[in-house]
Design an enzyme around this catalytic site. Structure first.
Site, mmCIF file in Angstrom:
data_model
loop_
_atom_site.group_PDB
_atom_site.id
_atom_site.type_symbol
_atom_site.label_atom_id
_atom_site.label_comp_id
_atom_site.label_asym_id
_atom_site.label_seq_id
_atom_site.Cartn_x
_atom_site.Cartn_y
_atom_site.Cartn_z
ATOM 1 C CG ASP A 14 -1.922 1.081 1.263
ATOM 2 O OD1 ASP A 14 -3.042 0.824 1.715
ATOM 3 O OD2 ASP A 14 -1.605 2.210 0.828
ATOM 4 C CE1 TYR A 19 -5.322 9.141 -5.090
ATOM 5 C CE2 TYR A 19 -6.927 10.804 -4.463
ATOM 6 C CZ TYR A 19 -6.625 9.598 -5.056
ATOM 7 O OH TYR A 19 -7.639 8.871 -5.623
ATOM 8 N NE ARG A 51 -1.802 10.256 6.763
ATOM 9 C CZ ARG A 51 -2.022 9.129 6.114
ATOM 10 N NH1 ARG A 51 -1.939 7.964 6.732
ATOM 11 N NH2 ARG A 51 -2.309 9.144 4.825
ATOM 12 C CD GLU A 106 -5.508 -1.167 -0.600
ATOM 13 O OE1 GLU A 106 -5.230 -2.142 0.118
ATOM 14 O OE2 GLU A 106 -6.311 -0.288 -0.262
#
Ligand code: TTP
Ligand code: MG
Length: 535
Positions: A14, A19, A51, A106
């Protein structure tokens, strides 16, 4: 434990903050800044710097800005660069085993073959990356040895992807697709995690049932009514209980999944059977609003069709429009023949968009009947490989320019079938004359009376009521009455109608050959079919 459960090695990959990585790779100066990628009012993903500052995936833009005022926002509504990156990444991964694409960023890879080769030539002794279980103080099982090599391969794949495309990704390694996917999300970004067989049960027991592939909100609710919230809870249900509630197939799948088993193979599913783009919005019902939405979606679908054409050399035959109302789960679907003009890369984008919007509106006006809708999906399906028997004749036929000089005799080529189509201007009826020279015969001229079947060459003719005959007086009608394809101009219209004639010609010829059935004549059916169009 069955050996079947541990004899394969699957890697799930993954791409990290896909993006956002894509945007940052094109703007390297943003690498250490918090970045969010937006679609409408949502931040659909954020880089890991953001994040850490409290901006997760899928949050409203306002909320993201509140968490992190420095957040750099980039519009990610044009998916073209992401699709292109996805293609590059998948190409690299395909070198390592069978790949099952499971989204743009993924995929699962079955690397068993390569693992077995390596295990045979060198005895592995260690894992790479994070590992659940795999206690090396005890004797490693055969399954653990396979997974050790799997983790080495995973590291090689991640390294190759980064070196060749610039993208970092994370991996999960285990004995099946489900566990590999679960493992993948355990350590991110740029990390890999292996779940060995000895760790499976402890890992799986506390997980919510929603983690099982195929378990959605509805199944989750049904299971909750049965007192089942975790995979461990589910283990207490018998196969009979699960099957009677969810049917044999899904019941079996659930029974296996809650024990960490997944016997589905990694399958290269090839190119997708349909392409579509979609948008959701506040409920609306007017065709004017629909037109606006279609106009926004059209360039995206057109770009996807062009990309697909370049990659797969296939052509969709059907155009689909789907819509659904608020609170309704299922789409209402409607379709039409794919307008030829829409697929022509040589036609200006504005015109292609217009054709798409008009076709979409026509379908919607019939289907909506004033009802409200809040999701619209437009797409292409029913793909035919260019050059396959069903389209090869169309292509060669379309490519051959119409001969507008009347009375021109077709060049006679020994062993090839030839057809002459003469259109009667006043009646719009076409006479199709066919000549099939036998391989031993000398070249034969067409004759007016072409009904006879001689020993050396086979000639016959039939009449086709031209599609125009049904269309006299309908000059402004720009759609084919037989298949709904739209005409670009007189020339493409003529070519298209000629194509229908060609199809009819072939069908008639095959019927004729079947009827007379002499073996020598039958063989001719594999010959090349040449068309000479005489107006
Ligand atoms: P994900 O793999 O779910 O997310 P990600 O790659 O951004 O982050 P992670 O490191 O956690 O894997 O989805 C891939 C891309 O798909 C993501 O970059 C943005 C897009 N996306 C949407 O457009 N809508 C969605 O609901 C989700 C989940 C993702
Ligand atoms: Mg991702």
């Amino acid at each position: 434990m069955s050996s079947k459960a541990t004899d394969r090695v699957v890697i799930h990959l993954d791409v990290d903050c896909f993006y956002a990585q894509s945007e940052i790779l094109r703007r390297p100066w943003l690498r250490d800044r918090p970045v969010g990628v937006t679609q409408k009012f949502l931040v659909v993903t954020s880089n890991y710097v953001a994040r850490q500052l409290g901006v997760p995936k899928m949050v409203p833009v306002d909320e993201a800005k509140r968490c992190c005022s420095d957040l750099v926002l980039i519009n990610g509504e044009d998916l073209t660069p992401y699709r292109y990156a996805s293609k590059l990444i998948m190409e690299v991964i395909k070198r390592f085993g069978t790949v099952e694409k499971r989204g743009l960023d993924e995929c699962a890879v079955d690397v068993t073959e390569e693992v077995l080769k390596r295990v045979a030539s060198a005895n592995p002794t260690s894992f790479v990356g994070h590992v659940l279980g795999g206690d090396l103080t005890t004797q490693a099982t055969q399954g653990d040895l396979l997974l050790m090599v799997g983790t080495q391969l995973a590291a090689e794949i991640r390294c190759a992807v980064e070196k060749e495309t610039g993208y970092q990704c994370s991996c999960g390694i285990s004995h099946n697709k489900m566990l590999a996917k679960m493992a993948c999300s355990l350590n991110k970004p740029d990390k890999q995690t292996c779940i060995t067989q000895s760790a499976v049960n402890d890992f799986i027991v506390p997980l919510p049932v929603r983690k099982i592939p195929g378990v959605g909100r509805q199944t989750e609710a049904t299971l909750k009514e049965m007192g089942v919230e975790t995979m461990g809870d589910m283990q207490s249900l018998t196969l009979a209980q699960l099957s009677s509630k969810f049917g044999d197939r899904f019941g079996n799948q659930l029974f296996d999944a809650c024990r960490g088993h997944d016997y589905s193979r990694v399958q290269d599913k090839g190119f997708s059977k349909s392409l579509s783009v979609e948008d959701s919005f506040k409920p609306c019902s007017s065709l004017d609003q629909a037109k606006e939405i279609l106009s926004c979606l059209a360039p995206d679908l057109i770009a996807r069709l062009d990309e697909d054409k370049a990659e797969t050399e296939r052509t969709p035959k059907t155009f689909t429009v789907k819509w659904k109302s608020r609170g309704v789960w299922k789409f209402t679907s409607t379709s039409a023949g794919m307008p030829a003009e829409l697929l022509l890369a040589t036609v200006p984008l504005g015109r292609r968009t217009q054709v798409l919007v008009e076709t979409g509106l026509r379908l919607l006006s019939q289907s909506l009947q004033g009802r409200e809708f809040c999701v619209l999906n437009i797409g292409a399906t029913n793909f035919i490989k260019d050059g396959s028997p069903s389209s090869a004749d169309i292509r060669s036929f379309m490519a051959r320019p119409c001969n507008t000089q009347s009375g021109v005799s077709p060049t006679q080529v020994r062993g090839k079938r030839q057809a002459r189509i003469e259109r009667e201007e006043s009646t719009h009826i076409s006479k199709v004359s066919v000549c099939i020279p036998a391989s031993s015969s000398s070249p034969t001229e067409f004759e007016e009376d072409a009904e006879d079947v001689s020993a050396d060459s086979f000639k016959y003719s039939f009449q086709v009521p031209g599609p125009e005959s049904r269309r006299i007086g309908l000059e402004n009608n720009s759609c084919c009455s037989q298949c709904g394809v739209e005409f670009l101009d007189e020339r493409t219209k003529q070519q298209h109608l000629d194509f229908h004639l060609a199809l009819q010609l072939q069908k008639s010829e095959n019927r004729w050959l079947d009827a007379i059935t002499p073996p020598r004549k039958k063989r001719q059916r594999n010959g090349t079919l040449d068309f000479f169009l005489l107006k």
